[in-house]
Write a protein that holds these residues in place. Structure first.
Motif, PDB file in Angstrom:
ATOM      1  N   GLY A  22     -64.334  94.812  79.854  1.00 19.75           N
ATOM      2  CA  GLY A  22     -64.661  93.424  78.914  1.00 19.75           C
ATOM      3  C   GLY A  22     -65.155  92.682  79.148  1.00 19.75           C
ATOM      4  N   ALA A  23     -64.251  91.317  79.979  1.00 14.32           N
ATOM      5  CA  ALA A  23     -64.765  90.074  80.307  1.00 14.32           C
ATOM      6  C   ALA A  23     -66.077  90.166  80.422  1.00 14.32           C
ATOM      7  N   PHE A  24     -67.127  90.572  81.350  1.00 16.42           N
ATOM      8  CA  PHE A  24     -68.507  90.416  81.593  1.00 16.42           C
ATOM      9  C   PHE A  24     -69.364  90.909  80.284  1.00 16.42           C
ATOM     10  N   ALA A  25     -68.640  91.708  79.606  1.00 18.02           N
ATOM     11  CA  ALA A  25     -69.976  92.260  78.484  1.00 18.02           C
ATOM     12  C   ALA A  25     -69.692  91.549  77.323  1.00 18.02           C
ATOM     13  N   TYR A  26     -68.257  90.465  77.715  1.00 17.24           N
ATOM     14  CA  TYR A  26     -68.071  89.742  76.445  1.00 17.24           C
ATOM     15  C   TYR A  26     -68.778  87.829  76.456  1.00 17.24           C
ATOM     16  N   PHE A  27     -68.913  87.969  77.805  1.00 17.38           N
ATOM     17  CA  PHE A  27     -69.535  86.691  78.470  1.00 17.38           C
ATOM     18  C   PHE A  27     -71.156  86.734  78.238  1.00 17.38           C
ATOM     19  N   ILE A  28     -71.772  88.296  77.904  1.00 17.82           N
ATOM     20  CA  ILE A  28     -72.933  88.571  78.459  1.00 17.82           C
ATOM     21  C   ILE A  28     -73.218  88.798  76.410  1.00 17.82           C
ATOM     22  N   TYR A  29     -72.440  89.107  76.575  1.00 19.58           N
ATOM     23  CA  TYR A  29     -72.628  88.446  74.574  1.00 19.58           C
ATOM     24  C   TYR A  29     -72.436  87.840  74.065  1.00 19.58           C
ATOM     25  N   ALA A  30     -71.755  86.688  74.532  1.00 14.45           N
ATOM     26  CA  ALA A  30     -71.697  85.385  74.184  1.00 14.45           C
ATOM     27  C   ALA A  30     -72.832  85.118  74.454  1.00 14.45           C
TER      28      ALA A  30
ATOM     29  N   THR B  10     -75.304  84.964  72.008  1.00 16.27           N
ATOM     30  CA  THR B  10     -74.495  84.508  70.341  1.00 16.27           C
ATOM     31  C   THR B  10     -74.180  83.506  70.170  1.00 16.27           C
ATOM     32  N   VAL B  11     -74.185  82.897  68.867  1.00 17.29           N
ATOM     33  CA  VAL B  11     -73.977  81.375  68.636  1.00 17.29           C
ATOM     34  C   VAL B  11     -72.219  81.957  68.003  1.00 17.29           C
ATOM     35  N   ILE B  12     -71.364  81.459  68.970  1.00 13.80           N
ATOM     36  CA  ILE B  12     -69.535  82.090  68.536  1.00 13.80           C
ATOM     37  C   ILE B  12     -69.142  80.520  68.260  1.00 13.80           C
ATOM     38  N   GLU B  13     -68.897  80.579  67.126  1.00 12.17           N
ATOM     39  CA  GLU B  13     -67.377  79.373  66.401  1.00 12.17           C
ATOM     40  C   GLU B  13     -65.656  80.241  66.962  1.00 12.17           C
ATOM     41  N   TYR B  14     -65.784  78.960  68.049  1.00 14.01           N
ATOM     42  CA  TYR B  14     -64.173  79.218  68.102  1.00 14.01           C
ATOM     43  C   TYR B  14     -63.330  79.019  67.352  1.00 14.01           C
ATOM     44  N   ASN B  15     -61.906  79.148  66.345  1.00 12.36           N
ATOM     45  CA  ASN B  15     -61.587  78.823  65.775  1.00 12.36           C
ATOM     46  C   ASN B  15     -60.220  79.388  65.942  1.00 12.36           C
TER      47      ASN B  15
ATOM     48  N   ALA C 252     -62.861  79.825  74.724  1.00 10.05           N
ATOM     49  CA  ALA C 252     -62.850  78.682  73.633  1.00 10.05           C
ATOM     50  C   ALA C 252     -62.459  77.283  74.505  1.00 10.05           C
ATOM     51  N   ILE C 253     -61.068  77.847  75.669  1.00 13.09           N
ATOM     52  CA  ILE C 253     -61.037  76.463  76.409  1.00 13.09           C
ATOM     53  C   ILE C 253     -62.213  75.787  77.018  1.00 13.09           C
ATOM     54  N   LYS C 254     -62.988  76.436  77.315  1.00 12.94           N
ATOM     55  CA  LYS C 254     -64.497  75.495  78.039  1.00 12.94           C
ATOM     56  C   LYS C 254     -64.920  75.280  77.037  1.00 12.94           C
ATOM     57  N   TYR C 255     -64.990  75.879  75.595  1.00 14.49           N
ATOM     58  CA  TYR C 255     -65.587  75.086  74.551  1.00 14.49           C
ATOM     59  C   TYR C 255     -64.923  73.954  73.797  1.00 14.49           C
ATOM     60  N   PHE C 256     -63.188  74.412  73.971  1.00 12.36           N
ATOM     61  CA  PHE C 256     -62.958  72.844  73.434  1.00 12.36           C
ATOM     62  C   PHE C 256     -62.723  71.835  74.530  1.00 12.36           C
ATOM     63  N   ILE C 257     -62.201  72.116  75.702  1.00 13.12           N
ATOM     64  CA  ILE C 257     -62.617  70.928  76.145  1.00 13.12           C
ATOM     65  C   ILE C 257     -63.649  70.249  76.603  1.00 13.12           C
TER      66      ILE C 257
END
Length: 109
Positions: free
Chosen positions: A34-42, A45-50, A100-105
């Motif tokens: 699941g994590a690997f699939a999400y990292f490939i998807y992300a 794709t541009v994802i807005e982390y909120n 999200a943590i990486k995005y906010f940092i």
């Protein structure tokens, strides 16, 4: 390389193909998938982390927690398919939280 710190690797809780066991249990296989699939998807794709996405990510982890915790307490015995199928959304949720943590940092710097 020893993987004993990544997973318990109990044979009865691990998928096998033709007598060869996976390096991690079925729940961890689901989480990593699941994590690997999400990292490939992300990546593509541009994802807005909120806050809403982060709450959803935490909710995606709850079934895995409940499956593992109720099994630990001895209320029931889980099976490999259930472990894997609850592990995949948990992996996606953990991937979202990690990104999200990486995005906010990076936004704060």
């Amino acid at each position: 390389m020893k993987l004993k710190y990544l997973c318990h690797r109990k044979p009865e809780r691990t998928f096998s193909v033709r007598g060869h066991y996976f390096p991690v249990c079925s729940r961890c296989t689901g989480i990593y998938t699941g994590a690997f699939a999400y990292f490939i998807y992300a990546y593509f794709t541009v994802i807005e982390y909120n806050i809403t996405l982060i709450i959803i990510a935490f909710l995606m982890i709850v079934p895995t927690f409940l499956d593992g915790f109720t099994q630990l307490l001895g209320y029931r015995e889980s099976n490999n398919v259930l472990r894997f199928s609850t592990g995949v959304p948990a992996g996606v949720g953990l991937g979202i939280i990690t990104k999200a943590i990486k995005y906010f940092i990076w936004t704060l710097l």
